[in-house]
Structures are given as structure tokens and as C-alpha cells.
Motif scaffolding. Sequence first.
Motif, PDB file in Angstrom:
ATOM      1  N   VAL A 267     -20.064  42.927  19.664  1.00  7.85           N
ATOM      2  CA  VAL A 267     -19.059  43.885  20.283  1.00  7.85           C
ATOM      3  C   VAL A 267     -19.271  45.236  19.274  1.00  7.85           C
ATOM      4  O   VAL A 267     -19.188  46.319  19.827  1.00  7.85           O
ATOM      5  N   HIS A 268     -19.576  45.283  18.246  1.00  6.30           N
ATOM      6  CA  HIS A 268     -19.575  46.247  17.057  1.00  6.30           C
ATOM      7  C   HIS A 268     -20.956  46.340  16.382  1.00  6.30           C
ATOM      8  O   HIS A 268     -21.436  45.069  15.880  1.00  6.30           O
ATOM      9  N   ARG A 269     -21.479  47.392  16.320  1.00  4.84           N
ATOM     10  CA  ARG A 269     -22.576  47.499  15.601  1.00  4.84           C
ATOM     11  C   ARG A 269     -22.671  48.718  14.667  1.00  4.84           C
ATOM     12  O   ARG A 269     -22.206  49.811  15.166  1.00  4.84           O
ATOM     13  N   PHE A 270     -23.071  48.544  13.255  1.00  6.57           N
ATOM     14  CA  PHE A 270     -22.786  49.646  12.213  1.00  6.57           C
ATOM     15  C   PHE A 270     -24.343  49.862  11.692  1.00  6.57           C
ATOM     16  O   PHE A 270     -24.758  48.837  11.343  1.00  6.57           O
TER      17      PHE A 270
ATOM     18  N   ASP B 230     -19.593  40.030  16.240  1.00  6.68           N
ATOM     19  CA  ASP B 230     -19.226  39.432  17.443  1.00  6.68           C
ATOM     20  C   ASP B 230     -17.938  38.884  17.128  1.00  6.68           C
ATOM     21  O   ASP B 230     -17.627  37.811  16.536  1.00  6.68           O
TER      22      ASP B 230
ATOM     23  N   TYR C 289      -8.491  41.590  10.301  1.00 12.03           N
ATOM     24  CA  TYR C 289      -8.743  42.829  11.028  1.00 12.03           C
ATOM     25  C   TYR C 289      -7.353  43.272  11.565  1.00 12.03           C
ATOM     26  O   TYR C 289      -7.258  43.181  13.004  1.00 12.03           O
TER      27      TYR C 289
ATOM     28  N   GLU D 295     -15.124  51.555   8.325  1.00 13.27           N
ATOM     29  CA  GLU D 295     -16.474  51.466   7.964  1.00 13.27           C
ATOM     30  C   GLU D 295     -16.864  50.216   7.567  1.00 13.27           C
ATOM     31  O   GLU D 295     -15.888  49.530   6.933  1.00 13.27           O
TER      32      GLU D 295
ATOM     33  N   PRO E  30      -8.462  48.901  13.407  1.00 16.53           N
ATOM     34  CA  PRO E  30      -9.901  48.987  13.459  1.00 16.53           C
ATOM     35  C   PRO E  30     -10.550  48.989  12.296  1.00 16.53           C
ATOM     36  O   PRO E  30      -9.967  49.572  11.444  1.00 16.53           O
TER      37      PRO E  30
ATOM     38  N   SER F  40     -21.706  52.686   5.807  1.00 17.43           N
ATOM     39  CA  SER F  40     -21.859  52.787   7.317  1.00 17.43           C
ATOM     40  C   SER F  40     -22.124  54.322   7.404  1.00 17.43           C
ATOM     41  O   SER F  40     -21.404  55.008   7.073  1.00 17.43           O
TER      42      SER F  40
ATOM     43  N   ALA G 183     -24.028  43.674  12.720  1.00 11.53           N
ATOM     44  CA  ALA G 183     -23.532  43.369  14.106  1.00 11.53           C
ATOM     45  C   ALA G 183     -22.436  42.499  13.925  1.00 11.53           C
ATOM     46  O   ALA G 183     -22.378  41.525  13.125  1.00 11.53           O
TER      47      ALA G 183
END
Length: 123
Positions: free
Chosen positions: A19-22, A37, A94, A100, A97, A122, A35
Motif C-alpha cells: 500500500v505504501h512505499r518509501f 502492507d 497509526y 515520513e 497518515p 524518506s 514497503a
Amino acid sequence: RELRLQEELARTLLEPNVVHRFALAGRSGSYGTVALDMDAKRGAVVLKGMPSLPPGQVYRLWAQVGDQSVFCGDFRATDEGAVQAQFVVPVESYTAPIRELFVTVEPTGPPGVPTGPRVMESV
């Protein structure tokens, strides 16, 4: 270089539903990617160019969520300066959002709040 990172990351996160990649970069030329998930509550990290740390110290990954730093995992670099690992994503922590991700050098032991120097962030 980026393609190799992505391939290693995909292998580390066995069934990627990312879902998120940094992307991460360090002041000393280190680089990597993380990454997350969120559905599976797991993440993967691949870092390169990380100096080996003395005994009693670890690299610690944090997520900046609102005004809170949330612990993600502790890692040690190989002699070649590589980190490749999976970790549990504390999704319930979390509350906002992710602003970083960053990596600090910390003493081994239970995580609290980041106190050591930031060595990657990041980008």
C-alpha cells in the motif's frame, strides 16, 4: 540500482500487497526502500551502504505519525553494509497518515522514543 532494490524488496515481502512505499536516503550515501502492507500488518526494508555498528547498537526504523514517532523495527547491517528484513507494522498505532520514515542509531533494548542520530530519512 533502483530496480535491484525493488526486486530485493519484492522477495523480502513474499506476497506483496503493498500500500505504501518509501525511498530512503542517508547523509553518507546510503539508500534503500521500505514497503508497508497495512492490510497484512507487515513491512519489508532493504537498505544499502549502512556501516556495521558496534555491539550494543542497532539501526531502528521509525514512522512519523502526526507528532508521534512509532517504532517499526530494529536491524543490523551485514559486513557488506546491507539490511534486508521483514517487520510487523503496528497499524493500530497509526492514528494519522505517515508523514515520513526515518532510521536512527539506538542502543539495543526496548524501544521508547528516538534518541540517537538520524542516519536516513524518506525522500
